[in-house]
Design a protein around this motif. Sequence first.
Motif, PDB file in Angstrom:
ATOM      1  N   ASP A 133       0.878  -1.175   0.000  1.00  0.00           N
ATOM      2  CA  ASP A 133       0.000   0.000   0.000  1.00  0.00           C
ATOM      3  C   ASP A 133       0.918   1.228   0.000  1.00  0.00           C
ATOM      4  O   ASP A 133       1.227   1.782   1.053  1.00  0.00           O
ATOM      5  N   PRO A 134       1.385   1.650  -1.170  1.00  0.00           N
ATOM      6  CA  PRO A 134       2.503   2.608  -1.236  1.00  0.00           C
ATOM      7  C   PRO A 134       2.189   3.980  -0.648  1.00  0.00           C
ATOM      8  O   PRO A 134       1.151   4.576  -0.921  1.00  0.00           O
ATOM      9  N   LEU A 135       3.128   4.479   0.147  1.00  0.00           N
ATOM     10  CA  LEU A 135       3.059   5.802   0.762  1.00  0.00           C
ATOM     11  C   LEU A 135       4.475   6.347   0.837  1.00  0.00           C
ATOM     12  O   LEU A 135       5.445   5.592   0.870  1.00  0.00           O
ATOM     13  N   TRP A 136       4.600   7.680   0.892  1.00  0.00           N
ATOM     14  CA  TRP A 136       5.927   8.288   0.941  1.00  0.00           C
ATOM     15  C   TRP A 136       5.885   9.498   1.858  1.00  0.00           C
ATOM     16  O   TRP A 136       5.047  10.384   1.702  1.00  0.00           O
ATOM     17  N   ARG A 137       6.817   9.541   2.814  1.00  0.00           N
ATOM     18  CA  ARG A 137       6.835  10.661   3.749  1.00  0.00           C
ATOM     19  C   ARG A 137       7.466  11.894   3.106  1.00  0.00           C
ATOM     20  O   ARG A 137       8.533  11.823   2.507  1.00  0.00           O
ATOM     21  N   LEU A 138       6.780  13.036   3.257  1.00  0.00           N
ATOM     22  CA  LEU A 138       7.328  14.338   2.883  1.00  0.00           C
ATOM     23  C   LEU A 138       7.468  15.177   4.154  1.00  0.00           C
ATOM     24  O   LEU A 138       6.777  14.946   5.151  1.00  0.00           O
ATOM     25  N   PRO A 139       8.333  16.176   4.123  1.00  0.00           N
ATOM     26  CA  PRO A 139       8.648  16.897   5.376  1.00  0.00           C
ATOM     27  C   PRO A 139       7.691  18.041   5.672  1.00  0.00           C
ATOM     28  O   PRO A 139       7.195  18.725   4.771  1.00  0.00           O
ATOM     29  N   LEU A 140       7.422  18.228   6.948  1.00  0.00           N
ATOM     30  CA  LEU A 140       6.762  19.449   7.421  1.00  0.00           C
ATOM     31  C   LEU A 140       7.859  20.498   7.605  1.00  0.00           C
ATOM     32  O   LEU A 140       8.285  20.818   8.718  1.00  0.00           O
ATOM     33  N   TRP A 141       8.292  21.071   6.510  1.00  0.00           N
ATOM     34  CA  TRP A 141       9.477  21.930   6.458  1.00  0.00           C
ATOM     35  C   TRP A 141       9.140  23.307   7.004  1.00  0.00           C
ATOM     36  O   TRP A 141       8.498  24.132   6.348  1.00  0.00           O
TER      37      TRP A 141
END
Length: 462
Positions: A372-380
């Motif tokens: 179940d593909p997911l990718w973390r992005l930053p709370l920059w």
Amino acid sequence: MRQSIIRQNEAVSSTPIYAASETNLDSLLEALGPTARHWATLNGFSAAVGSVLLVPVEGEQGQAVLYGTPVEELPSSFALGGIVSALPAADYHLAAGFPDVEQGLLGFALSSYRFDRYTKPARPLPRLAAPESVDLERMHFILDGVELARDLINTPANDLGPEELAAAIEELFVTYDGSGEIIVGDDLLERDFPMVHAVGRASSRAPRLADFSWGDENAPKVTLVGKGVIFDTGGLNIKPSNGMGLMKKDMGGAANVLGLASMIMAANLPVRLRVIVPCVENSISGSAFRPSDILASRKGLTVEIGNTDAEGRLVLADALSLADEEAPDLLVDMATLTGAARVALGPDLPPFYTYHEELADEIALMSEASADPLWRLPLWQPYMKYLDSKVADINHINTSGAGFAGSITAALFLSRFIENTTAWVHFDIYGWTPTERPGKPSGGEAQGIRCLFDVIAEKYSS
């Protein structure tokens, strides 16, 4: 969809499916007999990856299926779903030699989904028997949740308005002896949900907020918040026609939250589940909210409106503020929030955002395990300045003029409404499969919820 995966009845014969590759094809045909070999030769079957051939065999078995696979492993976890449309309606089972049988079964079932509410029923589909080693009950919980999410997204807005979406939430919780309330129309102002009211007030169908709970009140608190914009015209910043065509799916966050809630309750996970969904239509009339309006929020922050087509984060902000007031052990929000996420990662890989490192690691691990593909992005944090407003506490869109980091700035906006909760995670999903593939029929899609079900089950069942 769940009916496509069965427990084999010993009194009913089924056709075996064999994994055929370039290296084992000769020996496989030798074992199946000369009739199967002759038929495979006549049809030019060479075990190309994804190819399917039904062959006759001698004896009581009568027939078998050859499915082309790579030499070492299946091309993807759900590749087996590709055979659904190639097989006649009958019962089948996997012969020895298939890797990752459970994922194969799941891919087969997910490919068997049909949305036929407005059409004549399609031809009967094949069924695949699950071996005793597979937890069929758990798989059915997952399939029912996925089907619920897909059905809701695929239903057009003329039949799924704010009232109908809220009713679907109530119906699901009543099924499992849950309870809650639906706040409607001007009562939203009385109950301090000003941004939910502002976004939905222009529609002839009154906005509402559904808030339902289930489970032991003393169990760990898991709260799910979903964006329930049943249709998004863009408001006064109206979308062009090519941007409005798929906007029935703008309640995909709510649909996925409900699918996940269905899994949790059906599996009777030991949590106190709460689901909060603002159900609105972003429409156009004399009462529509406007660019440059300044809205009050439940949190107490004033919000300058930069673009009425960024309405989802407004209704989520009020809903998240409500959820955060009781500081749940886990707070999840899901939304079809930004086109920027699609530009960055495409339709099949939703980004997620969280400050909680342990939770991020758990999601990443389960995402891979569950396919179940997911990718973390930053709370920059440096990008928070893009939300500065000269006339309010915050603007709800990127005001830099360059339009950079649209998904990140949307997540940062939402983070301003989280104060008490430590484990919060935001998913910016697409909720749609544009091109059909094994396990993913074109149309409304469940994204992230199989992973989250595993995360929650693992985290709290122990």
